[in-house]
Structure formats: C-alpha cells, structure tokens
Scaffold this active site. Sequence first.
Site, mmCIF file in Angstrom:
data_model
loop_
_atom_site.group_PDB
_atom_site.id
_atom_site.type_symbol
_atom_site.label_atom_id
_atom_site.label_comp_id
_atom_site.label_asym_id
_atom_site.label_seq_id
_atom_site.Cartn_x
_atom_site.Cartn_y
_atom_site.Cartn_z
ATOM 1 C CB ILE A 132 -0.908 0.026 1.258
ATOM 2 C CG1 ILE A 132 -1.656 -1.278 1.462
ATOM 3 C CG2 ILE A 132 -1.821 1.247 1.214
ATOM 4 C CD1 ILE A 132 -2.627 -1.654 0.408
ATOM 5 C CB SER B 262 9.639 -6.489 8.950
ATOM 6 O OG SER B 262 8.384 -5.814 8.832
ATOM 7 C CE LYS C 60 -0.949 -7.319 3.326
ATOM 8 N NZ LYS C 60 -1.616 -7.232 2.062
ATOM 9 C CB SER D 68 -8.411 -2.746 8.329
ATOM 10 O OG SER D 68 -8.998 -3.939 7.879
ATOM 11 C CE1 TYR E 175 -6.386 -6.273 9.295
ATOM 12 C CE2 TYR E 175 -4.152 -5.654 9.890
ATOM 13 C CZ TYR E 175 -5.308 -5.444 9.140
ATOM 14 O OH TYR E 175 -5.359 -4.401 8.254
ATOM 15 C CE LYS F 105 -4.358 -1.962 10.322
ATOM 16 N NZ LYS F 105 -3.454 -0.905 9.891
ATOM 17 N NE ARG G 296 -7.873 -16.722 5.994
ATOM 18 C CZ ARG G 296 -7.347 -15.822 5.160
ATOM 19 N NH1 ARG G 296 -6.196 -16.026 4.570
ATOM 20 N NH2 ARG G 296 -8.009 -14.700 4.893
ATOM 21 C CG ASP H 285 -11.157 -15.959 6.576
ATOM 22 O OD1 ASP H 285 -10.349 -15.038 6.784
ATOM 23 O OD2 ASP H 285 -10.936 -16.867 5.762
HETATM 24 C C1 WQD Z 1 -9.954 -12.755 1.210
HETATM 25 C C2 WQD Z 1 -10.910 -13.938 1.054
HETATM 26 C C3 WQD Z 1 -10.361 -15.768 2.494
HETATM 27 C C4 WQD Z 1 -6.575 -16.845 0.605
HETATM 28 C C5 WQD Z 1 -7.382 -8.520 3.905
HETATM 29 C C6 WQD Z 1 -6.120 -7.977 4.443
HETATM 30 C C7 WQD Z 1 -6.390 -7.118 5.636
HETATM 31 C C8 WQD Z 1 -7.488 -6.130 5.356
HETATM 32 C C9 WQD Z 1 -8.724 -6.792 4.802
HETATM 33 C C10 WQD Z 1 -6.524 -3.997 4.841
HETATM 34 C C11 WQD Z 1 -11.276 -14.564 2.395
HETATM 35 C C12 WQD Z 1 -10.219 -16.160 1.019
HETATM 36 C C13 WQD Z 1 -7.760 -16.202 0.924
HETATM 37 C C14 WQD Z 1 -6.619 -18.164 0.074
HETATM 38 C C15 WQD Z 1 -9.015 -18.112 0.202
HETATM 39 N N1 WQD Z 1 -7.069 -5.127 4.443
HETATM 40 N N2 WQD Z 1 -8.948 -16.839 0.714
HETATM 41 N N3 WQD Z 1 -7.849 -18.756 -0.118
HETATM 42 O O1 WQD Z 1 -8.592 -11.867 5.094
HETATM 43 O O2 WQD Z 1 -10.172 -10.301 3.868
HETATM 44 O O3 WQD Z 1 -7.951 -9.475 4.779
HETATM 45 O O4 WQD Z 1 -8.322 -7.505 3.650
HETATM 46 O O5 WQD Z 1 -6.330 -3.613 5.919
HETATM 47 O O6 WQD Z 1 -5.182 -6.456 5.921
HETATM 48 O O7 WQD Z 1 -5.292 -9.042 4.810
HETATM 49 O O8 WQD Z 1 -8.049 -10.954 2.796
HETATM 50 O O9 WQD Z 1 -7.079 -11.973 0.785
HETATM 51 O O10 WQD Z 1 -6.593 -13.058 3.027
HETATM 52 O O11 WQD Z 1 -8.891 -13.201 2.039
HETATM 53 O O12 WQD Z 1 -10.112 -18.686 0.021
HETATM 54 O O13 WQD Z 1 -5.578 -18.790 -0.241
HETATM 55 O O14 WQD Z 1 -10.240 -14.946 0.306
HETATM 56 O O15 WQD Z 1 -10.936 -16.835 3.225
HETATM 57 O O16 WQD Z 1 -12.611 -15.005 2.311
HETATM 58 P P1 WQD Z 1 -8.792 -10.721 4.192
HETATM 59 P P2 WQD Z 1 -7.555 -12.328 2.146
#
Ligand code: WQD
Length: 343
Positions: free
Chosen positions: A14, A36, A87, A127, A152, A156, A298, A301
């Site tokens: 970002i 990092s 994040k 977020s 996480y 925030k 997961r 989520d």
């Molecule tokens: C999205 C969807 C997973 C990986 C992110 C950022 C967080 C915040 C919000 C800014 C979910 C699914 C993922 C995979 C999958 N943004 N998935 N298989 O968890 O919404 O969080 O956006 O601050 O910082 O991390 O994003 O991309 O990990 O997951 O099915 O291999 O995709 O379950 O439904 P998330 P993500």
Amino acid sequence: MKKKILVTGGTGYIGSHTVVELIESGFEVIIVDNLSNSNINALDGIEKITGTRPLFEKLDVCDKSQLTSFFEKITGIEAIIHVAAFKSVSESVANPLKYYFNNLVSTISLLDLMKKKEIPYLVFSSSCTVYGQPDELPVSENAPIKKAMSPYGNTKQIMEEIISDTLLSTPSLKAISLRYFNPIGAHPSALIGELPTGVPDNLVPFITQTAIGIRDEIKVFGDDYNTPDGSAIRDYLHVVDLAKAHVAAIQRLLKKQGKANYEIFNLGTGKGVSVLEAIESFERATGEKLNYKIVDRRAGDIEKVWGDTSYANKELGWKAEKSLDDTMLSAWNWEKYLKKQKK
Ligand code: WQD
C-alpha cells in the site's frame, strides 16, 4: 516549496503505491520502513514510475530512539501517513503478540513524536476488519464496532481508539482514518506491486502465484457460508484507487477542510465479490485457467463484508474507478514482471 509528507511502511504494498501518487501530486515524500515485509527494490520502481527517488530511512517505527533521531535529522514534515503494520488476518490468529506489539507500539511511538515535534496531521491506515461481521451491509462508518474476528482486526480497532483519545487530549492534532476494504492489483506499469514474503496469506497473490506455477492450486477457504455461491464475500478495490484516496485525505487535512479533528472514511468499491467470483474474474481477465479446491473455513475470517463508500465519495471527492477484471489483470501483469526479473 513542496510540502513534505512522511510515509511509514512506504516500501510496502500500500505504501509504495501511495508514495507514487503523492509524488505525482507534487508532494516531497520521505519513507521510513524496517523492510520486515517489503523490499528496498520498491524504491527503484517508484523512481522509474515518477522520475523521483524518495528519501528512505530504514528504521523500526516501534523503536522510539530510532524514531526520535530520525525526527531530529529530518525537519519540516507537514503530515504523516502511517501505513506500517502487520496485516495478515490468519497470521495474527497464529501469532497475536507479534501483531499487538508491532501495530500498537508503532502507533503510540509515532503519535508521541508527532506531539513532541508538533506535526499536526495524520492519515492512518485502518481496515474494514474493525467492523467484525457487520449486521447490515453495505457497512457504513457509523456502524457499531463489533468484536473483531481476529487479533489483526482488534489491533486496528485499538489503534483507532489510541488515535481518537490522543486527539481529544491534543486539539492541535488532526487525523483521518482510512478503513481499507480489500486492496488488490498493482500499478499499471507493473513496476511495483504486492510482494508477499513466503506463502501468500491473501487471496489475489495466491491466485497469481498459482497461475504462474509457483503454487499448485488455490485452497478456497469454505463454500458453506450464507452467500450465493457459499464462498466468502469481500470488497476488492484496486490499490491505485486506494492510494489516490490517501492524497485526497492529505489534501483535506492540509487545506483544513475537515469537519472534525478526527474523520473516518471507508475505502472500497461498495460491491461484494465472492472468492469464486474473484477466481472467475481473474480467469476471464487473463485467459488463465486456475486450479482450486474447496477446503475448510479459515480461522478469523468473516463471512461477508462490503462498504458504503458514499461518505468518501462526497467528502473526499474519491471513488474507486477500476473494474475487478482490470484489477485482476494488473495483478497478473505484476506477477509476470516478477518472473521476468528472476531470470
Ligand atoms: C480474502 C478472502 C479468504 C486466501 C485482507 C487484508 C487485511 C485487510 C482486509 C486492509 C477470504 C479467502 C484467501 C486463500 C481463500 N485489508 N482466501 N484462499 O482476510 O479479507 O484481509 O483484507 O487492511 O489487511 O489481509 O483478505 O485476501 O486473506 O482473504 O479462500 O488462499 O479470500 O478466506 O474469504 P482478508 P484475504
């Protein structure tokens, strides 16, 4: 004289896109980052895109002494964009202390130095995870903040509270929190983009690494959610659209256009997209076929979230412009650029 803006985490995903938009909007940008979760090569990409190499200082924003000596050396900073943070929702579940320490201590250190150095303006990278699982969708900024579903998201929420309380005690400070939904994609030049270290936690880098052959298949975390196709829903926005919102927020603060000392804006497209729809979009946009397998949900989520962005549209004059397919294509072009670099 160009106004000086400090971006913490400015070599990250970002941060680097935000630095590009700031430079292209006429600001002088300084980056601090501990590298990092980012790569110093991002400076090369920023320079190739903008023709300007921002001043960079490697430091850990959690380290008060490093931060103090930085602010003694660099003066004239008008505003700070605080992006530096860990994040990953899933990593925070596995390693909460790493997230509480890094995300909270960095924010406390920065605010303390802002007060001491009388730097009045802060744009904070927040977020949509602060909402937890909203009761109503699209979720608006004044929705009740429910218990976060991950450490996480909790960091925030706490960071926003720390900022809000600090502003109440220090009226000279003004801040804007930008609640990002799901930033994805890469700069159209394909010279900067998301560089996850190790196995990507986030969906889109996992999609592009699967398409390019680094990963065998995508694990879709659950298809038993209460959604049309059973997979979880998010609001995916192009990272360049997101970066432009930071410029709008900085300009709002510098021009003293805020309606309050502390303002909060949702940054999303306002449209919910499921995991399976995201996979379809990538395949449609790129012509690449993706292997995927449905597995268990997961931990951490939420089921579905997408944002009401009318406040940012109206007050920031900002709107996400890019389509999902174009955004997926930009992510794919970046992954192909990375592969060429490795040769
Ligand atoms: C999205 C969807 C997973 C990986 C992110 C950022 C967080 C915040 C919000 C800014 C979910 C699914 C993922 C995979 C999958 N943004 N998935 N298989 O968890 O919404 O969080 O956006 O601050 O910082 O991390 O994003 O991309 O990990 O997951 O099915 O291999 O995709 O379950 O439904 P998330 P993500």
